[in-house]
Scaffold this active site. Structure first.
Site, PDB file in Angstrom:
ATOM      1  N   ALA A 160      37.565  54.313  30.943  1.00 18.46           N
ATOM      2  CA  ALA A 160      36.623  54.752  29.913  1.00 18.46           C
ATOM      3  C   ALA A 160      36.476  56.275  29.899  1.00 18.46           C
ATOM      4  O   ALA A 160      36.416  56.909  30.954  1.00 18.46           O
ATOM      5  CB  ALA A 160      35.259  54.126  30.169  1.00 18.46           C
ATOM      6  N   ASN A 162      31.446  44.496  39.989  1.00 20.60           N
ATOM      7  CA  ASN A 162      31.451  45.948  40.058  1.00 20.60           C
ATOM      8  C   ASN A 162      30.350  46.523  39.197  1.00 20.60           C
ATOM      9  O   ASN A 162      29.967  45.947  38.174  1.00 20.60           O
ATOM     10  CB  ASN A 162      32.830  46.515  39.658  1.00 20.60           C
ATOM     11  CG  ASN A 162      32.904  46.880  38.184  1.00 20.60           C
ATOM     12  OD1 ASN A 162      32.462  47.950  37.784  1.00 20.60           O
ATOM     13  ND2 ASN A 162      33.441  45.968  37.378  1.00 20.60           N
ATOM     14  N   ALA A 163      29.845  47.648  39.679  1.00 18.64           N
ATOM     15  CA  ALA A 163      28.857  48.412  38.910  1.00 18.64           C
ATOM     16  C   ALA A 163      29.240  49.887  39.037  1.00 18.64           C
ATOM     17  O   ALA A 163      28.469  50.719  39.494  1.00 18.64           O
ATOM     18  CB  ALA A 163      27.458  48.165  39.439  1.00 18.64           C
ATOM     19  N   CYS A 210      30.022  47.498  28.267  1.00 15.90           N
ATOM     20  CA  CYS A 210      29.904  47.692  29.720  1.00 15.90           C
ATOM     21  C   CYS A 210      28.513  47.265  30.183  1.00 15.90           C
ATOM     22  O   CYS A 210      27.510  47.793  29.708  1.00 15.90           O
ATOM     23  CB  CYS A 210      30.151  49.142  30.100  1.00 15.90           C
ATOM     24  SG  CYS A 210      30.142  49.349  31.888  1.00 15.90           S
ATOM     25  N   THR A 247      33.292  42.127  31.477  1.00 17.51           N
ATOM     26  CA  THR A 247      32.780  41.367  32.621  1.00 17.51           C
ATOM     27  C   THR A 247      31.475  40.637  32.292  1.00 17.51           C
ATOM     28  O   THR A 247      30.736  41.021  31.383  1.00 17.51           O
ATOM     29  CB  THR A 247      32.547  42.311  33.803  1.00 17.51           C
ATOM     30  OG1 THR A 247      31.703  43.380  33.364  1.00 17.51           O
ATOM     31  CG2 THR A 247      33.848  42.875  34.316  1.00 17.51           C
ATOM     32  N   GLY A 260      37.825  38.813  37.357  1.00 19.00           N
ATOM     33  CA  GLY A 260      38.768  38.061  38.186  1.00 19.00           C
ATOM     34  C   GLY A 260      38.870  36.605  37.770  1.00 19.00           C
ATOM     35  O   GLY A 260      38.300  36.189  36.749  1.00 19.00           O
TER      36      GLY A 260
HETATM   37  C1  FMN Z   1      36.355  48.135  38.816  1.00 21.67           C
HETATM   38  C2  FMN Z   1      36.337  47.845  37.349  1.00 21.67           C
HETATM   39  C3  FMN Z   1      36.138  48.881  36.435  1.00 21.67           C
HETATM   40  C4  FMN Z   1      36.134  48.620  35.057  1.00 21.67           C
HETATM   41  N1  FMN Z   1      35.968  49.658  34.182  1.00 21.67           N
HETATM   42  C5  FMN Z   1      36.026  49.427  32.843  1.00 21.67           C
HETATM   43  C6  FMN Z   1      35.947  50.505  31.909  1.00 21.67           C
HETATM   44  O1  FMN Z   1      35.883  51.689  32.277  1.00 21.67           O
HETATM   45  N2  FMN Z   1      35.966  50.200  30.575  1.00 21.67           N
HETATM   46  C7  FMN Z   1      36.082  48.905  30.132  1.00 21.67           C
HETATM   47  O2  FMN Z   1      36.084  48.684  28.916  1.00 21.67           O
HETATM   48  N3  FMN Z   1      36.206  47.872  30.991  1.00 21.67           N
HETATM   49  C8  FMN Z   1      36.182  48.102  32.329  1.00 21.67           C
HETATM   50  N4  FMN Z   1      36.327  47.053  33.205  1.00 21.67           N
HETATM   51  C9  FMN Z   1      36.530  45.677  32.668  1.00 21.67           C
HETATM   52  C10 FMN Z   1      38.017  45.298  32.634  1.00 21.67           C
HETATM   53  O3  FMN Z   1      38.753  46.164  31.789  1.00 21.67           O
HETATM   54  C11 FMN Z   1      38.215  43.839  32.170  1.00 21.67           C
HETATM   55  O4  FMN Z   1      37.704  43.685  30.868  1.00 21.67           O
HETATM   56  C12 FMN Z   1      37.505  42.838  33.060  1.00 21.67           C
HETATM   57  O5  FMN Z   1      37.583  43.230  34.413  1.00 21.67           O
HETATM   58  C13 FMN Z   1      38.077  41.415  32.901  1.00 21.67           C
HETATM   59  O6  FMN Z   1      39.432  41.351  33.274  1.00 21.67           O
HETATM   60  P1  FMN Z   1      39.924  40.935  34.757  1.00 21.67           P
HETATM   61  O7  FMN Z   1      39.183  39.700  35.130  1.00 21.67           O
HETATM   62  O8  FMN Z   1      41.406  40.771  34.657  1.00 21.67           O
HETATM   63  O9  FMN Z   1      39.557  42.082  35.658  1.00 21.67           O
HETATM   64  C14 FMN Z   1      36.333  47.294  34.587  1.00 21.67           C
HETATM   65  C15 FMN Z   1      36.532  46.261  35.509  1.00 21.67           C
HETATM   66  C16 FMN Z   1      36.562  46.508  36.862  1.00 21.67           C
HETATM   67  C17 FMN Z   1      36.795  45.370  37.818  1.00 21.67           C
END
Ligand code: FMN
Length: 313
Positions: A46, A69-70, A130, A193, A217
């Site tokens: 982002a 995550n936060a 977010c 998330t 995840g």
């Molecule tokens: C550590 C972390 C940081 C993330 N940062 C962003 C972000 O900056 N912008 C965003 O749109 N989504 C962010 N996400 C969400 C991911 O892009 C994704 O939509 C979400 O994790 C679901 O996919 P996954 O289960 O394969 O991780 C973040 C996720 C994680 C785990």
């Protein structure tokens, strides 16, 4: 031809696999492990107008089938991304999708206007979803009329197609999807998330300093698939699906539900080679299923028959 090349608004992709925003940074660490040219696209971390340090620690906690995550949109800020990160990424022949965030509408508009001028940024991903950032009371990701308005404003200033990233933390995901489509979104990305919490056994307090965090995840995969299944039957724009993808088989499930491309997030932390591994496995899997091209699988679960032009390169 390996049956993987696809066309999306603004982009020709060698394959439909890309790292999800926030799970790949700007690709520098991963570039030391493999050739990023293998990727279909890269969704960068982002970007906000000013640099952000994110939330206090601890800001990550493991869960049984994923993580919380936060982070709070930590990033080096628009100018550094424009001057350093995007020029560095330009050495790769891979379209960049810039993830745009902010606290107010003007922030989004400002970042979108500027970042879309970078030659390798082929699309924007509006992060209205977010769960870890306070927006001063503005519910970008959960109020359909505000989401529509924001999409419209960003479209006016953006010189590349705009994808809107939907939050799963709503009662009616189809309503949100239709609202941003009405606002002019060229595509959707979903899902972000799910809001979750964990407690520390000793202190009896939340583990995360922010108290709540975003669950990602494998735990969220069924939620993502359900939402893409519902939304894809009600919109006419392509969906980049994400949420718990770890394998080529997972990718097929997302396509069956209605995705036209996918992003891999948390799996990159577990196995940094997750993306190239999936890309390598996919052609064999398509052969097993008996299709020439992966785009033939989009929406197969609900009988989508029309092959829209954006599906096939
Ligand atoms: C550590 C972390 C940081 C993330 N940062 C962003 C972000 O900056 N912008 C965003 O749109 N989504 C962010 N996400 C969400 C991911 O892009 C994704 O939509 C979400 O994790 C679901 O996919 P996954 O289960 O394969 O991780 C973040 C996720 C994680 C785990």
């Amino acid at each position: 031809m390996n049956g993987l090349s696809i066309e999306l608004p603004g982009m020709q992709l060698k394959n439909p696999i890309m790292p999800a925003s926030g799970c790949f940074g700007f690709g520098r660490e991963f570039s030391q492990l493999y050739d990023l040219n293998q990727l279909g696209a890269i969704m960068i971390k982002a970007v906000t107008t000013e640099p952000r340090f994110g939330n206090p620690t601890p800001r990550v906690a493991e869960t049984d089938a994923g993580m919380l995550n936060a982070i709070g949109l930590q990033n080096p800020g628009l100018q550094k991304v424009m001057n350093e990160e995007l020029p560095w990424l330009d050495q790769f022949d891979v379209p960049i999708i810039a993830n745009v965030a902010g606290s107010m509408m003007e922030d989004y508009v400002n970042v979108a206007r500027e970042v879309s001028t970078s030659p390798n940024v082929k699309a924007l991903e509006l992060n209205i979803s977010c769960p870890n950032v306070k927006t001063g009371g503005i519910a970008f990701g959960t109020d359909p009329s505000i989401a529509k308005e924001l999409t419209k404003k960003v479209k006016e200033v953006s010189s590349v197609p705009v994808y809107v990233k939907l939050s799963p933390n709503v009662a009616n995901i189809v309503e949100m999807a239709k609202a941003v489509e009405d606002g002019g979104a060229d595509g959707l990305t979903m899902i972000n998330t799910l809001i979750g919490m964990r407690m520390d056994l000793k202190t009896a307090k939340p583990i995360l300093a922010n108290k709540t965090g975003g669950l990602s995840g494998p735990a969220i995969k069924p939620v993502a698939i359900r939402m893409i299944y519902e939304v894809s039957q009600h919109v006419n724009v392509p969906i980049i699906g994400m949420g718990g993808i770890q394998s080529a088989e997972d990718v097929i499930e997302f396509f069956y539900a209605g995705a036209s491309a996918v992003a891999v997030g948390t799996a990159n932390f577990v196995d940094p080679f997750a993306c190239p591994g999936i890309i390598e496995e996919l052609p064999g899997l398509l052969q097993d299923i008996g299709v020439d091209h992966i785009s033939e699988l989009t929406g197969r679960s609900w009988g989508k028959v029309d092959q829209k032009t954006y599906h096939r390169a």
